[in-house]
Motif scaffolding. Structure first.
Motif, mmCIF file in Angstrom:
data_model
loop_
_atom_site.group_PDB
_atom_site.id
_atom_site.type_symbol
_atom_site.label_atom_id
_atom_site.label_comp_id
_atom_site.label_asym_id
_atom_site.label_seq_id
_atom_site.Cartn_x
_atom_site.Cartn_y
_atom_site.Cartn_z
ATOM 1 N N ALA A 1 61.282 -2.253 -24.796
ATOM 2 C CA ALA A 1 60.235 -2.617 -23.835
ATOM 3 C C ALA A 1 60.688 -3.733 -22.899
ATOM 4 C CB ALA A 1 58.971 -3.028 -24.588
ATOM 5 N N VAL A 2 61.487 -4.656 -23.419
ATOM 6 C CA VAL A 2 61.959 -5.765 -22.581
ATOM 7 C C VAL A 2 62.801 -5.243 -21.410
ATOM 8 C CG1 VAL A 2 63.530 -7.761 -22.554
ATOM 9 C CG2 VAL A 2 61.861 -7.513 -24.393
ATOM 10 N N LEU A 3 63.654 -4.258 -21.691
ATOM 11 C CA LEU A 3 64.480 -3.688 -20.620
ATOM 12 C C LEU A 3 63.608 -2.915 -19.629
ATOM 13 C CD1 LEU A 3 67.458 -3.618 -19.745
ATOM 14 C CD2 LEU A 3 67.632 -1.366 -20.802
ATOM 15 N N MET A 4 62.582 -2.239 -20.126
ATOM 16 C CA MET A 4 61.667 -1.518 -19.230
ATOM 17 C C MET A 4 60.975 -2.476 -18.275
ATOM 18 S SD MET A 4 61.678 1.657 -19.094
ATOM 19 C CE MET A 4 60.330 1.641 -17.945
ATOM 20 N N GLY A 5 60.669 -3.678 -18.760
ATOM 21 C CA GLY A 5 60.046 -4.679 -17.892
ATOM 22 C C GLY A 5 60.956 -5.010 -16.723
ATOM 23 N N HIS B 1 65.113 11.363 -2.681
ATOM 24 C CA HIS B 1 65.142 11.646 -4.122
ATOM 25 C C HIS B 1 66.288 10.841 -4.721
ATOM 26 C CE1 HIS B 1 65.287 14.873 -7.584
ATOM 27 N NE2 HIS B 1 65.160 13.628 -8.048
ATOM 28 N N VAL B 2 65.930 9.778 -5.406
ATOM 29 C CA VAL B 2 66.939 8.926 -6.033
ATOM 30 C C VAL B 2 66.650 8.814 -7.524
ATOM 31 C CG1 VAL B 2 67.285 7.594 -3.902
ATOM 32 C CG2 VAL B 2 65.681 6.745 -5.635
ATOM 33 N N LEU B 3 67.657 8.384 -8.245
ATOM 34 C CA LEU B 3 67.552 8.189 -9.691
ATOM 35 C C LEU B 3 67.820 6.726 -10.015
ATOM 36 C CD1 LEU B 3 69.696 11.261 -10.835
ATOM 37 C CD2 LEU B 3 67.208 11.151 -10.668
ATOM 38 N N VAL B 4 67.042 6.180 -10.925
ATOM 39 C CA VAL B 4 67.286 4.821 -11.407
ATOM 40 C C VAL B 4 67.633 4.917 -12.893
ATOM 41 C CG1 VAL B 4 66.259 2.572 -11.892
ATOM 42 C CG2 VAL B 4 65.762 3.726 -9.731
ATOM 43 N N ILE B 5 68.764 4.316 -13.245
ATOM 44 C CA ILE B 5 69.207 4.352 -14.649
ATOM 45 C C ILE B 5 69.542 2.940 -15.137
ATOM 46 C CG2 ILE B 5 70.156 6.685 -14.377
ATOM 47 C CD1 ILE B 5 72.971 5.428 -14.473
ATOM 48 N N PRO B 6 69.354 2.722 -16.446
ATOM 49 C CA PRO B 6 69.935 1.504 -17.019
ATOM 50 C C PRO B 6 71.431 1.752 -17.209
ATOM 51 C CG PRO B 6 68.825 2.760 -18.737
ATOM 52 C CD PRO B 6 68.660 3.535 -17.445
ATOM 53 N N LYS B 7 72.244 0.723 -17.024
ATOM 54 C CA LYS B 7 73.687 0.919 -17.199
ATOM 55 C C LYS B 7 74.034 1.176 -18.669
ATOM 56 C CE LYS B 7 75.265 -1.333 -13.026
ATOM 57 N NZ LYS B 7 76.022 -2.424 -12.396
ATOM 58 N N GLU B 8 73.253 0.575 -19.546
ATOM 59 C CA GLU B 8 73.449 0.829 -20.977
ATOM 60 C C GLU B 8 72.856 2.196 -21.313
ATOM 61 O OE1 GLU B 8 72.516 -1.564 -25.124
ATOM 62 O OE2 GLU B 8 72.407 -2.619 -23.207
ATOM 63 N N HIS B 9 73.504 2.898 -22.222
ATOM 64 C CA HIS B 9 73.037 4.256 -22.540
ATOM 65 C C HIS B 9 71.838 4.242 -23.495
ATOM 66 C CE1 HIS B 9 73.460 8.618 -23.114
ATOM 67 N NE2 HIS B 9 73.033 8.357 -24.341
ATOM 68 N N ASN C 1 72.393 -3.766 -9.890
ATOM 69 C CA ASN C 1 72.561 -5.129 -10.404
ATOM 70 C C ASN C 1 73.256 -5.035 -11.769
ATOM 71 O OD1 ASN C 1 70.602 -4.585 -12.361
ATOM 72 N ND2 ASN C 1 68.957 -5.712 -11.308
ATOM 73 N N ASP C 2 73.249 -6.110 -12.532
ATOM 74 C CA ASP C 2 74.007 -6.099 -13.798
ATOM 75 C C ASP C 2 73.471 -5.056 -14.774
ATOM 76 O OD1 ASP C 2 75.619 -8.097 -12.916
ATOM 77 O OD2 ASP C 2 74.620 -9.707 -14.042
ATOM 78 N N ASP C 3 72.190 -4.777 -14.722
ATOM 79 C CA ASP C 3 71.556 -3.913 -15.732
ATOM 80 C C ASP C 3 71.272 -2.488 -15.274
ATOM 81 O OD1 ASP C 3 71.341 -5.968 -17.667
ATOM 82 O OD2 ASP C 3 69.581 -6.769 -16.623
ATOM 83 N N PHE C 4 71.096 -2.292 -13.945
ATOM 84 C CA PHE C 4 70.605 -1.000 -13.460
ATOM 85 C C PHE C 4 71.393 -0.512 -12.251
ATOM 86 C CE2 PHE C 4 67.022 -3.493 -15.113
ATOM 87 C CZ PHE C 4 66.719 -2.714 -16.222
ATOM 88 N N PHE D 1 63.190 -3.733 -10.918
ATOM 89 C CA PHE D 1 64.289 -3.106 -10.171
ATOM 90 C C PHE D 1 63.766 -1.923 -9.353
ATOM 91 C CE2 PHE D 1 67.902 -0.173 -9.758
ATOM 92 C CZ PHE D 1 68.825 -1.010 -9.140
ATOM 93 N N ILE D 2 62.918 -1.104 -9.954
ATOM 94 C CA ILE D 2 62.362 0.060 -9.240
ATOM 95 C C ILE D 2 61.538 -0.413 -8.036
ATOM 96 C CG2 ILE D 2 60.712 1.983 -9.423
ATOM 97 C CD1 ILE D 2 61.789 2.353 -12.348
ATOM 98 N N GLN D 3 60.820 -1.498 -8.203
ATOM 99 C CA GLN D 3 60.045 -2.044 -7.069
ATOM 100 C C GLN D 3 60.977 -2.507 -5.947
ATOM 101 O OE1 GLN D 3 57.736 -4.890 -9.254
ATOM 102 N NE2 GLN D 3 56.162 -3.403 -9.815
ATOM 103 N N GLU D 4 62.133 -3.063 -6.320
ATOM 104 C CA GLU D 4 63.132 -3.447 -5.296
ATOM 105 C C GLU D 4 63.658 -2.212 -4.577
ATOM 106 O OE1 GLU D 4 66.624 -6.088 -5.910
ATOM 107 O OE2 GLU D 4 65.607 -6.623 -7.756
ATOM 108 N N VAL D 5 63.910 -1.152 -5.353
ATOM 109 C CA VAL D 5 64.417 0.098 -4.773
ATOM 110 C C VAL D 5 63.416 0.665 -3.775
ATOM 111 C CG1 VAL D 5 64.882 2.537 -5.310
ATOM 112 C CG2 VAL D 5 65.934 0.738 -6.693
ATOM 113 N N SER D 6 62.140 0.690 -4.145
ATOM 114 C CA SER D 6 61.138 1.295 -3.245
ATOM 115 C C SER D 6 61.057 0.508 -1.938
ATOM 116 C CB SER D 6 59.771 1.405 -3.923
ATOM 117 O OG SER D 6 59.158 0.137 -4.031
ATOM 118 N N LYS D 7 61.237 -0.811 -2.024
ATOM 119 C CA LYS D 7 61.245 -1.626 -0.791
ATOM 120 C C LYS D 7 62.487 -1.300 0.031
ATOM 121 C CE LYS D 7 58.477 -5.564 -2.298
ATOM 122 N NZ LYS D 7 58.377 -5.302 -3.746
ATOM 123 N N LYS D 8 63.635 -1.221 -0.638
ATOM 124 C CA LYS D 8 64.884 -0.953 0.083
ATOM 125 C C LYS D 8 64.826 0.396 0.794
ATOM 126 C CE LYS D 8 69.710 -1.341 0.244
ATOM 127 N NZ LYS D 8 70.978 -1.657 -0.377
#
Ligand code: AMP
Length: 109
Positions: A53-57, A36-44, A20-23, A62-69
């Motif tokens: 903390a706001v981005l971690m929220g 085995h997948v990796l989730v990253i924020p697009k911003e470094h 998505n726009d952020d991850f 997003f990680i919950q969406e990934v686990s469903k997918k």
């Protein structure tokens, strides 16, 4: 520029799971488990120590969406982020590993 920033920019190819726009979520090049997948924020951000903390929220959702997918939300998975030298972090861009698709075993092996 770090290797994961190059992936975000499309300068290095990746096998994308979800974005998505952020991850971005993509398959690890050297898988340690069936999934085995990796989730990253697009911003470094170098690691978990730097991320707001706001981005971690948002990353949690997003990680919950990934686990469903990946259909591992019910079977379960291990979520890991390595931080710095003693944490064994190799790539200095915050990333979470999702390991699953099988029993991942003891955390220390
Ligand atoms: P860490 O030790 O937590 O920093 O993990 C870095 C992870 O990035 C390792 O599991 C690598 O296999 C993975 N990795 C490194 N380069 C790539 C790449 N180009 N595409 C996908 N995964 C990568």
């Amino acid at each position: 520029m770090c290797i994961f920033c190059k992936i975000v920019k499309g300068e290095i190819p990746n096998k994308t799971v979800l974005e998505n726009d952020d991850f971005l979520c993509f398959y690890d090049i050297n898988p340690l488990r069936k999934i085995h997948v990796l989730v990253i924020p697009k911003e470094h951000y170098e690691s978990f120590e730097q991320v707001p903390a706001v981005l971690m929220g948002k990353m949690t959702s997003f990680i919950q969406e990934v686990s469903k997918k990946l259909n591992i939300n019910e079977s379960g998975y291990r979520l890991i982020t390595n931080i710095g030298k003693d944490g064994g972090q190799e790539v200095p861009h915050l990333h979470f590993h999702l390991l699953g698709g099988q029993s991942v075993g003891s955390m220390t092996k």
